[in-house]
Write an enzyme that holds these catalytic residues in place. Structure first.
Site, PDB file in Angstrom:
ATOM      1  N   LYS A 156      34.834  23.913  30.903  1.00 52.21           N
ATOM      2  CA  LYS A 156      35.933  24.804  30.486  1.00 52.21           C
ATOM      3  C   LYS A 156      37.256  24.083  30.648  1.00 52.21           C
ATOM      4  O   LYS A 156      37.453  23.355  31.638  1.00 52.21           O
ATOM      5  CB  LYS A 156      35.887  26.083  31.343  1.00 52.21           C
ATOM      6  CG  LYS A 156      36.880  27.160  30.928  1.00 52.21           C
ATOM      7  CD  LYS A 156      36.706  28.419  31.762  1.00 52.21           C
ATOM      8  CE  LYS A 156      37.667  29.520  31.372  1.00 52.21           C
ATOM      9  NZ  LYS A 156      37.504  30.744  32.181  1.00 52.21           N
ATOM     10  N   SER A 162      36.885  35.022  29.553  1.00 49.39           N
ATOM     11  CA  SER A 162      37.659  33.961  28.955  1.00 49.39           C
ATOM     12  C   SER A 162      36.879  32.667  28.717  1.00 49.39           C
ATOM     13  O   SER A 162      37.330  31.814  27.956  1.00 49.39           O
ATOM     14  CB  SER A 162      38.867  33.635  29.831  1.00 49.39           C
ATOM     15  OG  SER A 162      38.457  33.141  31.085  1.00 49.39           O
ATOM     16  N   SER A 201      34.934  36.449  33.716  1.00 48.69           N
ATOM     17  CA  SER A 201      35.009  35.453  32.645  1.00 48.69           C
ATOM     18  C   SER A 201      33.836  34.500  32.528  1.00 48.69           C
ATOM     19  O   SER A 201      33.766  33.744  31.555  1.00 48.69           O
ATOM     20  CB  SER A 201      36.278  34.631  32.796  1.00 48.69           C
ATOM     21  OG  SER A 201      37.332  35.322  32.210  1.00 48.69           O
TER      22      SER A 201
HETATM   23  N1  GLN Z   1      38.902  39.497  31.282  1.00 43.88           N
HETATM   24  C1  GLN Z   1      39.526  39.457  32.565  1.00 43.88           C
HETATM   25  C2  GLN Z   1      41.007  39.254  32.412  1.00 43.88           C
HETATM   26  O1  GLN Z   1      41.452  39.217  31.320  1.00 43.88           O
HETATM   27  C3  GLN Z   1      38.896  38.415  33.419  1.00 43.88           C
HETATM   28  C4  GLN Z   1      39.395  37.047  33.185  1.00 43.88           C
HETATM   29  C5  GLN Z   1      38.736  36.014  34.033  1.00 43.88           C
HETATM   30  O2  GLN Z   1      37.747  36.288  34.711  1.00 43.88           O
HETATM   31  N2  GLN Z   1      39.319  34.846  34.044  1.00 43.88           N
HETATM   32  O3  GLN Z   1      41.724  39.145  33.348  1.00 43.88           O
END
Ligand code: GLN
Length: 444
Positions: free
Chosen positions: A76, A152, A176
């Protein structure tokens, strides 16, 4: 045999038996990337150019090879990679090249000698649930290109699902890793907070962030977790506990395992398809001898609000470092220092990142700190206590990962609140530091 269909433990076996070489494996993945990437758009930076050379070198080394040397991986794009761009899918870091490898990158690339095939797309600074917030491109769900891969870590999950890498690293602040893995039909694991070093992971919300594996099967997840876990003196939140081989925990027999199913995760807002597949999973566990019971995890309804207050507060502080001077993008449009800060940040950050910085600054401001941030911290303790009570009764707490299946690109991107709602099943785990509650772990 299609090499790219194999799991990593199968690839490793074939390498050991000399049925495959690292060069053959790497070539197969590069061919697959050449075929699929134009549709899926999972990578921000491709590192396929010198991958074959690296694989040949590993094939030529006969002795003291690490077990996963020569196996490809994808990373990532929020993990620092020396000499290679680390963009966080943001204009702010579009040209940022890290001078060092983060600890986890060091483990997989330098110590294990896996071949990094590229840096994977994500929501900007890991903020989002669909990978639509990337500054560069929208990654597609390989099963249906009109749908999102989740986020994400959408690039990581899509790359694994499309067989463009055999496994990948993601990061999880509020879901994410798990949510994109779920939406792409692969395995995602968010490790216990403190188990994996965050050194070299660009911080979103430091008390919640964890790096973890996205893989084709559970055994590969256990293998990759065993490689990346471990104490790191460069991360003060890293736990000093002995290293473990997590594959040893993979038993066939789950007779007598107590599984608690919180009824709050099966109510309104959870779609029928999700409920049905959960029911099916429950039936399988039951037929294997697990004891399943419904219970109430009463605090679940507050978890989302608690998460968004804490995550935004920490993000607003962490992202303060992007000032146009020390890192990243600098505006050309300034006549004084204040304008340099303001215009660099206004031009360098995307809409969602700005929204979170503003929200975070608001909940931390002197007039609202008690009403929001302090209250959220209290709720965080309540969420932890509720889980603690749950784990006194059950070995496992089973919930859906996402309340809905993969949605259409564009379906939620104009409505941030609706997008936030898609995190409802995952965030409480980060708030409590689970899978193992760090607080109860330290006390014991
Ligand atoms: N979807 C969640 C957010 O937008 C989690 C993001 C993540 O785990 N980095 O904050």
């Amino acid at each position: 045999m299609d090499i790219t269909e194999l799991t990593v433990h199968e690839l490793k076996e074939k390498l050991e038996k000399h049925e495959l070489t690292s060069e053959e494996i790497t070539r197969a993945y590069i061919d697959r990337i050449n075929e699929k990437e134009k549709d899926v758009q999972a990578f921000v930076t491709l590192l396929t150019d010198d991958a074959i050379e690296k694989a040949k070198k590993i094939d030529s080394e006969k002795e003291n090879k690490s077990p996963y040397a020569g196996i490809p991986i994808g990373i990532k794009d929020n993990m620092c990679t020396k000499g290679i761009k680390t963009t966080c899918s943001s204009k702010m870091l579009e040209n940022f090249v890290s001078p060092y490898d983060g600890t986890v990158v060091d483990k997989v690339v330098n110590q294990e000698k896996m071949i990094n095939l590229g840096k994977l797309n994500m929501d900007e600074f890991a903020m989002g649930s669909s990978t639509e917030n990337s500054y560069f491109k929208k990654t597609k769900n390989p099963w249906d290109l009109s749908r999102v891969p989740g986020g994400s870590s959408g690039g990581s999950a899509a790359a694994v699902a499309a067989n463009m890498v055999p496994w990948a690293l993601g990061s999880d602040t509020g879901g994410s890793i798990r949510q994109p893995a779920s939406l792409c039909g692969v395995v995602g694991l968010k490790p216990t907070y403190g188990l994996v070093s965050r050194y070299g992971l660009v911080a979103f919300a430091s008390s919640l962030d964890q790096i973890g594996p996205i893989t084709k099967d559970v055994e590969d997840a256990a293998i990759l977790l065993s490689i990346i876990a471990g104490h790191d003196s460069k991360d003060s939140t890293s736990m000093d506990i002995p290293k473990k081989d997590y594959t040893k925990s993979l038993k066939n027999d789950i007779k007598g395992v107590k599984i608690g199913v919180p009824k709050e995760f099966f109510g309104d807002g959870i779609n029928e398809e999700v409920k049905n597949s959960l029911e099916k999973a429950i039936e399988i566990y039951r037929s294997l001898g697990a004891e399943i019971e419904e219970f109430s995890l009463d605090i679940a309804k507050y978890a989302l609000a608690t998460y968004y207050i804490i995550a935004c507060a920490e993000a607003s502080s962490n992202l303060g470092r992007f000032d146009g001077i020390r890192y990243g993008y600098r505006t050309e449009n300034f006549t004084n220092l204040k304008e340099l800060f303001r215009n660099s940040r206004s031009e360098g950050f995307g809409a969602e990142v700005k929204r979170r910085i503003i929200l975070g600054t608001y909940v931390l401001s002197s007039g609202y700190y008690d009403a929001y941030y302090k209250k959220a911290q209290k709720l965080r303790t309540l969420v932890q206590n509720e889980f603690k009570k749950g784990f006194e009764k059950y070995d496992v707490i089973l919930t859906p990962t996402s309340p809905i299946t993969a949605f259409k690109i564009g379906e939620k991107s104009e409505n941030p609140l609706e997008m936030y709602l898609s995190d409802i099943c995952t965030v409480s785990v980060n708030i409590a530091g689970l899978p193992r509650n760090i607080y109860t772990m330290w006390i014991r």
